[in-house]
Design a protein around this motif. Structure first.
Motif, mmCIF file in Angstrom:
data_model
loop_
_atom_site.group_PDB
_atom_site.id
_atom_site.type_symbol
_atom_site.label_atom_id
_atom_site.label_comp_id
_atom_site.label_asym_id
_atom_site.label_seq_id
_atom_site.Cartn_x
_atom_site.Cartn_y
_atom_site.Cartn_z
ATOM 1 N N UNK A 19 0.920 -1.182 0.129
ATOM 2 C CA UNK A 19 -0.061 0.085 0.162
ATOM 3 C C UNK A 19 0.809 1.261 0.058
ATOM 4 N N UNK A 20 1.879 1.157 -0.494
ATOM 5 C CA UNK A 20 3.020 2.249 -0.349
ATOM 6 C C UNK A 20 2.186 3.459 -1.147
ATOM 7 N N UNK A 21 2.472 4.695 -0.382
ATOM 8 C CA UNK A 21 2.052 5.960 -1.178
ATOM 9 C C UNK A 21 0.593 6.261 -0.728
ATOM 10 N N UNK A 22 -0.120 5.161 -0.319
ATOM 11 C CA UNK A 22 -1.596 5.387 0.310
ATOM 12 C C UNK A 22 -1.383 6.322 1.637
ATOM 13 N N UNK A 23 -2.704 7.302 1.518
ATOM 14 C CA UNK A 23 -2.813 8.021 2.753
ATOM 15 C C UNK A 23 -3.914 7.511 3.456
ATOM 16 N N UNK A 24 -4.156 7.527 4.694
ATOM 17 C CA UNK A 24 -5.196 7.303 5.508
ATOM 18 C C UNK A 24 -5.284 7.886 7.096
ATOM 19 N N UNK A 25 -6.360 7.715 7.560
ATOM 20 C CA UNK A 25 -6.310 8.260 9.035
ATOM 21 C C UNK A 25 -6.212 7.118 10.068
ATOM 22 N N UNK A 26 -5.417 7.339 11.122
ATOM 23 C CA UNK A 26 -5.179 6.315 12.053
ATOM 24 C C UNK A 26 -6.491 6.216 12.739
#
Length: 107
Positions: A19-26
């Motif tokens: 999932x390299x490069x993906x953004x998300x919320x913890x």
């Protein structure tokens, strides 16, 4: 207790893995295990047989925990990964600061 560099609700960028490069919320932080759960990232599937609890069975999808070293905090200005440092304000409050931009993350 030492302050955590990444906390629940932070926006993070995945640095390595599928999932390299993906953004998300913890969503969850597990400091004792050194792991973190990020919404929409590292989604795992389990094929479940029908049981009394789940008579239909089927495929379960869930966010699996990943090592905390695989993510970095997203810079508040650019959204790119950044390191975190701590600074003490004049009122004595300890705050997190993004190294790349110098922006205060909380406080």
């Amino acid at each position: 207790m030492a302050s955590a560099k990444i906390k629940k609700g932070d926006s993070v960028v995945v640095l390595s893995g599928k999932d390299k490069g993906q953004t998300g919320t913890v969503a969850k932080v597990m400091p004792k295990e050194g792991k973190i759960v990020v919404e929409g990232v590292n989604v795992a599937t389990r094929h479940r047989k029908p049981s009394q609890a789940n008579p239909q069975g089927g495929i379960d999808r869930f966010e699996a925990p990943m090592h905390i070293s695989k993510v970095a905090l997203a810079d508040p200005k650019s959204g790119k990964p950044t390191r975190v440092r701590f600074e003490t304000k004049k009122d004595g409050k300890k705050v997190r600061v993004a190294v790349k931009s110098g922006e205060t993350i909380d406080g």
